[in-house]
Design a protein around this motif. Structure first.
Motif, PDB file in Angstrom:
ATOM      1  N   HIS B 241       0.792  -1.234   0.000  1.00 28.88           N
ATOM      2  CA  HIS B 241       0.000   0.000   0.000  1.00 28.88           C
ATOM      3  C   HIS B 241       0.827   1.288   0.000  1.00 28.88           C
ATOM      4  O   HIS B 241       0.303   2.337  -0.351  1.00 28.88           O
ATOM      5  CB  HIS B 241      -0.932   0.004   1.217  1.00 28.88           C
ATOM      6  CG  HIS B 241      -1.853  -1.181   1.269  1.00 28.88           C
ATOM      7  ND1 HIS B 241      -2.804  -1.413   0.306  1.00 28.88           N
ATOM      8  CD2 HIS B 241      -1.946  -2.218   2.133  1.00 28.88           C
ATOM      9  CE1 HIS B 241      -3.456  -2.535   0.589  1.00 28.88           C
ATOM     10  NE2 HIS B 241      -2.945  -3.047   1.692  1.00 28.88           N
ATOM     11  N   ILE B 242       2.093   1.214   0.414  1.00 27.23           N
ATOM     12  CA  ILE B 242       2.869   2.457   0.501  1.00 27.23           C
ATOM     13  C   ILE B 242       3.972   2.516  -0.560  1.00 27.23           C
ATOM     14  O   ILE B 242       4.188   3.567  -1.179  1.00 27.23           O
ATOM     15  CB  ILE B 242       3.450   2.632   1.929  1.00 27.23           C
ATOM     16  CG1 ILE B 242       2.285   2.684   2.943  1.00 27.23           C
ATOM     17  CG2 ILE B 242       4.292   3.902   2.032  1.00 27.23           C
ATOM     18  CD1 ILE B 242       2.706   2.785   4.390  1.00 27.23           C
ATOM     19  N   ALA B 243       4.639   1.374  -0.815  1.00 24.45           N
ATOM     20  CA  ALA B 243       5.737   1.362  -1.793  1.00 24.45           C
ATOM     21  C   ALA B 243       5.306   1.851  -3.184  1.00 24.45           C
ATOM     22  O   ALA B 243       6.027   2.653  -3.799  1.00 24.45           O
ATOM     23  CB  ALA B 243       6.355  -0.031  -1.875  1.00 24.45           C
ATOM     24  N   PRO B 244       4.114   1.413  -3.705  1.00 22.46           N
ATOM     25  CA  PRO B 244       3.727   1.911  -5.035  1.00 22.46           C
ATOM     26  C   PRO B 244       3.634   3.435  -5.084  1.00 22.46           C
ATOM     27  O   PRO B 244       4.057   4.077  -6.041  1.00 22.46           O
ATOM     28  CB  PRO B 244       2.340   1.289  -5.255  1.00 22.46           C
ATOM     29  CG  PRO B 244       2.290   0.115  -4.351  1.00 22.46           C
ATOM     30  CD  PRO B 244       3.130   0.468  -3.168  1.00 22.46           C
ATOM     31  N   ARG B 245       3.089   3.997  -3.995  1.00 21.38           N
ATOM     32  CA  ARG B 245       2.949   5.450  -3.911  1.00 21.38           C
ATOM     33  C   ARG B 245       4.338   6.117  -3.886  1.00 21.38           C
ATOM     34  O   ARG B 245       4.580   7.121  -4.537  1.00 21.38           O
ATOM     35  CB  ARG B 245       2.208   5.735  -2.612  1.00 21.38           C
ATOM     36  CG  ARG B 245       1.384   6.929  -2.378  1.00 21.38           C
ATOM     37  CD  ARG B 245       0.385   7.355  -3.344  1.00 21.38           C
ATOM     38  NE  ARG B 245       0.949   8.277  -4.307  1.00 21.38           N
ATOM     39  CZ  ARG B 245       0.302   8.711  -5.377  1.00 21.38           C
ATOM     40  NH1 ARG B 245      -0.919   8.306  -5.623  1.00 21.38           N
ATOM     41  NH2 ARG B 245       0.861   9.544  -6.212  1.00 21.38           N
ATOM     42  N   MET B 246       5.260   5.504  -3.125  1.00 20.87           N
ATOM     43  CA  MET B 246       6.605   6.082  -3.006  1.00 20.87           C
ATOM     44  C   MET B 246       7.341   6.058  -4.343  1.00 20.87           C
ATOM     45  O   MET B 246       8.095   6.973  -4.657  1.00 20.87           O
ATOM     46  CB  MET B 246       7.416   5.310  -1.957  1.00 20.87           C
ATOM     47  CG  MET B 246       7.008   5.648  -0.535  1.00 20.87           C
ATOM     48  SD  MET B 246       8.119   4.894   0.657  1.00 20.87           S
ATOM     49  CE  MET B 246       9.608   5.850   0.412  1.00 20.87           C
ATOM     50  N   ILE B 247       7.101   4.999  -5.136  1.00 20.00           N
ATOM     51  CA  ILE B 247       7.774   4.909  -6.443  1.00 20.00           C
ATOM     52  C   ILE B 247       7.326   6.056  -7.348  1.00 20.00           C
ATOM     53  O   ILE B 247       8.127   6.672  -8.048  1.00 20.00           O
ATOM     54  CB  ILE B 247       7.479   3.537  -7.109  1.00 20.00           C
ATOM     55  CG1 ILE B 247       8.162   2.421  -6.312  1.00 20.00           C
ATOM     56  CG2 ILE B 247       7.951   3.511  -8.562  1.00 20.00           C
ATOM     57  CD1 ILE B 247       7.786   1.011  -6.752  1.00 20.00           C
TER      58      ILE B 247
END
Lengths: 175, 335
Positions: B241-247
């Motif tokens: 849930h967070i890594a895709p946003r960070m990318i």
């Protein structure tokens, strides 16, 4: 342990076409040209990243998800590849993307995909029994499109049903 | 300048009999347990013949009685190969069984990339032993240097596979691969969803205050995410849930992370430049695979195992004093 006739010799790096780096590059180019032809492969996963992708999943008649591997011996990612392969074979434009194929082409591919899944389930009684326990009366194939927009926002709720099939798994009771 | 020259100088590669024996032992185990398709179901038709299945009739290999026979014949042949006896012959059955069943598996309508590297290394070794046997007109005895050449061929195949993967990425994306790295974010989401829909196990709950709509620049990561990692945000929640946003929100950092992987692939030929190069470069490639598996649930156990067997193991053996005696200057670190 060893059936050797001599001690290890130290092979010198060759020159020209026999140089290890040159040899390696030649083999690499050959692999890239030949493509995925087992056992050869250039490992092309994620070679062409796009801003849209799809996830295949199954549901029952209430649109509740059904696991794939335990009943049909295929996972979501593999299943998607097989479905896309069927779309490509049914499509006049030879596209693998269900969003670019016609309704009729997608429906034909979806029907065949479900029939293949069903055949796989019927191969083993244990799979049928497990599926019967879920109480599913229908199997639906769905594709979720996931997209990243130019402003960085995600679209993840675009779901399309590509096929459905009624199932009857009234297995005889064990004696 | 001389440092750079020495860094890029190709050095002869050799392995001691003990090293080549251990490599054969581990490679045979990796092939038998991880690079094979013994659980293939009997099939009546090849949906889309792939590779050698396009030229050879292979359906018969999936008949249950045949597949179990092939399995145990392969096991017996690999034991003979491990012992170092007439490998040109003892590898013939494993080549037929592993390449044949792999081709059948990939003719079922979808292509997986789990077993190819092992099969290619096996094929490379078989060609080396076969050529040596034909040249020497001796199918029984094998010179130690032939075992060394087989190991070199294995590393060459592994290296070429990485370079080929890099070439294909650059070709398919018309050179724009690194620029498109932020789009990998949706593939992280996809990988997690694929995992879930396959078995419906381990549904990863959302992080309430981090919906996919909330931007996560590095400043937010350091202040609001990192202190909570391992506490109320699990590693799985972070990935899903967070890594895709960070990318997406940190595109250049993402390009640096994934772009390093592409650079490592393109420079894969460094693996054949010497034992020391092979050791350190393989360690870097393994680190890349570990990073990708942590983030995207895409695991390349076969790649990591083969890098470990043919490139890292000799370095470890050299450290403990079991490297080749001759030409110690070309040995892996520690020797």
């Amino acid at each position: 342990m060893e059936n050797s006739t001599s001690e290890s010799a130290t092979p010198s790096p060759g020159r020209g076409l026999q140089h290890p780096v040159v040899l390696c590059l030649i083999v690499a180019v050959l692999l890239a040209v030949v493509g995925d032809q087992y056992p050869l492969s250039p490992f092309p996963m994620y070679s062409n990243i796009e801003n849209s992708t799809n996830v295949l999943f199954l549901t029952n008649e209430k649109d509740e998800p059904i696991a794939m591997s335990p009943y049909f011996d295929v996972g979501s990612a593999q299943g998607k590849k097989r479905f896309e392969d069927l779309v490509q074979r049914k499509s006049k434009s030879k596209t693998r993307n269900h969003l670019q194929a016609t309704e009729e082409e997608v429906a034909t591919a979806g029907k065949e995909f479900l029939e293949d899944l069903w055949k796989e389930c019927m191969k083993k009684k244990v799979r049928q029994e497990k599926l019967a326990k879920t109480g599913a009366k229908e199997i639906r194939v769905k594709m979720r499109n996931i997209r990243v927009n130019d402003d960085g926002s995600f679209d993840t709720e675009n779901v399309r049903e590509v096929a459905r099939m009624a199932v009857n798994l009234n297995l005889p009771a064990e004696p | 300048m001389s440092f750079l020259k020495s860094l890029f100088r190709t050095r002869p590669m050799q392995w001691s009999p003990l090293e080549t024996f251990l490599m054969r032992l581990l490679f045979a185990a990796a092939l038998f347990f991880f690079a094979s398709n013994w659980d293939l179901q009997q099939i009546t038709e090849l949906e889309k013949p792939n590779g050698i299945a396009r030229f050879l009739p292979l359906k018969w290999m999936t008949i249950p009685g045949v597949i179990i026979t092939l399995k145990w014949l392969t096991a017996a042949s690999l034991l003979v190969y491990v012992a170092g006896f007439f490998p040109a012959l003892s590898l013939t059955i494993p080549v037929l069984a592993i390449c044949g069943l792999g081709a059948v598996r990939n003719s079922m309508g979808d292509i997986t990339h789990v077993t190819q590297l092992g099969a290619m290394v096996l094929l490379g070794q078989w060609i080396v032993y076969l050529t040596a046997a034909i040249r020497a007109k001796d199918w029984k005895k094998v010179a130690a240097r032939v075992h060394s050449t087989a190991v070199f061929a294995s590393i060459l195949v592994i290296a070429a596979a990485y370079v080929a993967s890099g070439i294909v990425k650059l070709k398919e994306s018309k050179g724009a691969w690194i620029g498109r790295v932020p789009w990998l974010s949706i593939h992280v989401i996809k990988a997690n969803q694929n995992e879930y829909y396959s078995k419906l196990e381990h549904k990863i709950p959302a992080v309430p205050d981090f919906p996919l709509t909330r931007p996560v620049p590095m400043s937010v990561f350091w202040s609001d995410v990192k202190p909570r990692l391992g506490k109320d945000i699990t590693a799985d929640q972070f990935k899903a849930h967070i890594a895709p946003r960070m990318i997406v929100d940190n595109p250049n950092l993402a390009r640096l992370f994934f772009g390093t992987g592409l650079v490592l692939e393109v420079l894969g030929f460094i693996l054949v430049m010497g034992r020391r190069h092979a050791f350190w470069f393989a360690a870097a490639l393994i680190a890349m695979h570990v990073g990708i598996s942590l983030l995207m649930e895409i695991e390349f156990w076969n790649h990591m195992a083969l890098l470990g067997i043919f490139c890292v193991l000799p370095g470890v053996l050299a450290v403990v004093g079991f490297g080749p005696k001759a030409d110690a200057s070309h040995a892996a670190p520690g020797e």
